[in-house]
Scaffold this active site. Structure first.
Site, PDB file in Angstrom:
ATOM      1  N   GLY A   1       0.867  -1.173   0.000  1.00 36.47           N
ATOM      2  CA  GLY A   1       0.000   0.000   0.000  1.00 36.47           C
ATOM      3  C   GLY A   1       0.905   1.225   0.000  1.00 36.47           C
TER       4      GLY A   1
ATOM      5  N   ARG B   1      10.321  -1.247  -5.052  1.00 35.99           N
ATOM      6  CA  ARG B   1       9.070  -1.266  -5.833  1.00 35.99           C
ATOM      7  C   ARG B   1       8.986   0.074  -6.561  1.00 35.99           C
ATOM      8  NH1 ARG B   1       3.609  -3.311  -3.252  1.00 35.99           N
ATOM      9  NH2 ARG B   1       3.231  -3.961  -5.394  1.00 35.99           N
TER      10      ARG B   1
ATOM     11  N   ASP C   1      -1.416   4.712  -6.273  1.00 35.88           N
ATOM     12  CA  ASP C   1       0.015   4.550  -6.033  1.00 35.88           C
ATOM     13  C   ASP C   1       0.812   5.731  -6.552  1.00 35.88           C
ATOM     14  OD1 ASP C   1      -1.052   1.616  -5.999  1.00 35.88           O
ATOM     15  OD2 ASP C   1       0.881   1.650  -4.971  1.00 35.88           O
TER      16      ASP C   1
ATOM     17  N   ASN D   1      -2.933   2.611 -10.033  1.00 34.80           N
ATOM     18  CA  ASN D   1      -3.415   1.896  -8.843  1.00 34.80           C
ATOM     19  C   ASN D   1      -3.412   0.410  -9.169  1.00 34.80           C
ATOM     20  OD1 ASN D   1      -4.460   2.010  -6.109  1.00 34.80           O
ATOM     21  ND2 ASN D   1      -6.404   1.312  -6.958  1.00 34.80           N
TER      22      ASN D   1
HETATM   23  O1  MRU Z   1       0.568  -4.073  -4.546  1.00 31.41           O
HETATM   24  P1  MRU Z   1      -0.049  -3.298  -3.418  1.00 31.41           P
HETATM   25  O2  MRU Z   1      -0.880  -4.141  -2.496  1.00 31.41           O
HETATM   26  O3  MRU Z   1       0.980  -2.474  -2.670  1.00 31.41           O
HETATM   27  O4  MRU Z   1      -1.044  -2.280  -4.145  1.00 31.41           O
HETATM   28  C1  MRU Z   1      -1.759  -1.387  -3.334  1.00 31.41           C
HETATM   29  C2  MRU Z   1      -2.673  -0.479  -4.092  1.00 31.41           C
HETATM   30  O5  MRU Z   1      -2.756  -0.511  -5.305  1.00 31.41           O
HETATM   31  C3  MRU Z   1      -3.410   0.536  -3.278  1.00 31.41           C
HETATM   32  O6  MRU Z   1      -4.663   0.804  -3.820  1.00 31.41           O
HETATM   33  C4  MRU Z   1      -2.599   1.849  -3.222  1.00 31.41           C
HETATM   34  O7  MRU Z   1      -1.265   1.582  -2.865  1.00 31.41           O
HETATM   35  C5  MRU Z   1      -3.172   2.815  -2.267  1.00 31.41           C
HETATM   36  S1  MRU Z   1      -3.032   2.279  -0.579  1.00 31.41           S
HETATM   37  C6  MRU Z   1      -3.690   3.498   0.380  1.00 31.41           C
END
Ligand code: MRU
Length: 307
Positions: free
Chosen positions: A21, A63, A208, A218
Site C-alpha cells: 500500500g 518497488r 500509487d 493503482n
Molecule cells: O501491490 P499493493 O498491495 O501495494 O497495491 C496497493 C494499491 O494498489 C493501493 O490501492 C494503493 O497503494 C493505495 S493504498 C492506500
C-alpha cells in the site's frame, strides 16, 4: 508482526508485500531506512552518512510504482543534507517519525473530507486494499467509510477480490469486518455486472501515483472498474494523501509499472507465458473526483501546488 532490522529485511518486506500500500510503503521505508542505518553504523553518524546514498538507492528500487517510497526516502536525504554527522541519526529518526505521524493525520483528513460523498445508506465498491492495512492510519479509500461508520451512518462495502494476490479478499474484508462494517467480497470479473445491477452508489479507490495531469496508477484492475463505472453512470473517486501526487511525472504514460513474478498467478501449464503487471493506469477522464487530505482537488496538479 515482523521485526525488521537490516536493510535486506526491510527491502524483503516491501518486495514480498508484507508492507504494502503506497503510504505504508513510504512510512515503512522511512522508518526502515533509519533502523537499518542505526544498526549497520552502530550509532556512528559518520559511518551512517557513508552508507546513506547506497541504502536509499536500494530501497527506492524495491518497488517502482508507488511514488510514496521515493518521496519518503528523498525527504530523508534532504534532512541528512542539513544535519552534521553527530546529529544525523537523530534528525533522520525524527523525520521518519514525522512522516508516520503526518500519514495518520492525512488519513484522518481524507476521512473527514470524504464524508461529503458517503450519505447514510451508501453502497461503496472498492478495489484492492486502501485501508488501515495500507497506511499508518485509517486508510485512504476506506477512510471516509470508517469515519462515516463512526458517525453512525449506515454504509456497506463491496470489495473486489483483487487478483492475483487477493488484497481485497484478505485485507479489505478482514479490516472492515473487524470495524463492524458490512462487507461483501466479489471476484474481480463480477465487478462490471455488479455496477450494472444498481447495487453500487459510488466507487472509491486508492492510488500509487497521481501524475500532474491527473492520471492515476493503482492496483491492476482499477482501470477496468473505472470503465465499467463510467459505462453505468456511477462516480469513481480516487482518495490519496498529498504525498501520492507526483507533479514531476507529466502523465500516466510516464509511470513505471511494476511487473511481478509469474508464480503469483498460481499453477499454470509448463511453458505458459505470463503478463503480470501489478498496477494499471486510469486516465483522468474516468475519475469523478480526487479526494485528498486538503479536500477535493482538480488537476492539473502543478497549478494546485504551484510547482
Ligand atoms: O501491490 P499493493 O498491495 O501495494 O497495491 C496497493 C494499491 O494498489 C493501493 O490501492 C494503493 O497503494 C493505495 S493504498 C492506500
Amino acid at each position: 508482526m515482523r521485526d525488521l532490522v537490516t536493510l535486506d529485511e526491510v527491502i524483503d518486506a516491501i518486495r514480498t508485500l508484507a508492507v504494502r500500500g503506497a503510504p505504508a510503503i513510504g512510512v515503512g521505508a522511512a522508518i526502515g531506512l533509519v533502523v537499518a542505518l542505526e544498526h549497520a553504523s552502530e550509532g556512528r553518524g559518520g559511518r551512517a552518512r557513508e552508507l546513506l546514498a547506497r541504502y536509499a538507492e536500494r530501497l527506492v528500487a524495491a518497488r517502482p510504482t508507488a511514488v510514496n517510497l521515493a518521496w519518503a526516502v528523498n525527504r530523508l536525504l534532504v534532512v541528512a543534507g542539513g544535519a552534521p554527522d553527530e546529529a544525523l541519526l537523530g534528525a533522520l529518526r525524527a523525520d521518519a517519525e514525522a512522516i508516520r505521524a503526518e500519514d495518520v493525520a492525512m488519513c484522518d483528513a481524507i476521512g473527514r473530507f470524504g464524508l461529503e460523498i458517503i450519505p447514510d445508506g451508501a453502497r461503496v465498491l472498492t478495489h484492492c486494499n486502501a485501508g488501515a492495512l495500507a497506511t499508518a492510519g485509517i486508510g485512504t479509500a476506506l477512510a471516509p467509510v470508517h469515519v462515516a461508520h463512526q458517525e453512525g451512518r449506515r454504509v456497506q462495502v463491496y470489495a473486489d477480490e483483487t487478483r492475483p494476490l487477493r488484497q481485497g479478499a484478505r485485507l479489505t474484508a478482514w479490516e472492515l469486518q473487524r470495524a463492524g462494517i458490512p462487507v461483501t467480497v466479489l471476484p474481480d470479473g463480477a465487478a462490471a455486472s455488479l455496477l450494472r445491477s444498481g447495487a453500487v452508489d459510488l466507487v472509491i479507490v486508492g492510488a500509487d501515483r497521481i501524475t500532474a495531469n491527473g492520471d492515476v496508477a493503482n492496483k491492476v484492475g482499477t482501470y477496468g472498474v473505472a470503465l465499467a463505472a463510467r459505462a453505468h453512470g456511477i462516480p469513481l473517486y480516487v482518495a490519496a494523501p498529498w504525498s501520492t501526487i507526483d507533479v514531476a511525472t507529466p502523465t500516466g504514460a510516464d509511470i513505471e509499472i511494476e511487473h511481478r513474478h509469474a508464480d503469483e498467478l498460481g499453477e499454470l501449464p509448463a511453458g505458459a507465458r505470463v503478463w503480470n503487471p501489478a498496477f494499471d493506469v486510469t486516465p483522468r477522464e474516468l475519475i469523478s473526483g480526487y479526494l485528498t487530505d486538503r479536500g477535493f482537488v482538480t488537476p492539473p496538479f502543478s497549478d494546485v501546488t504551484g510547482v
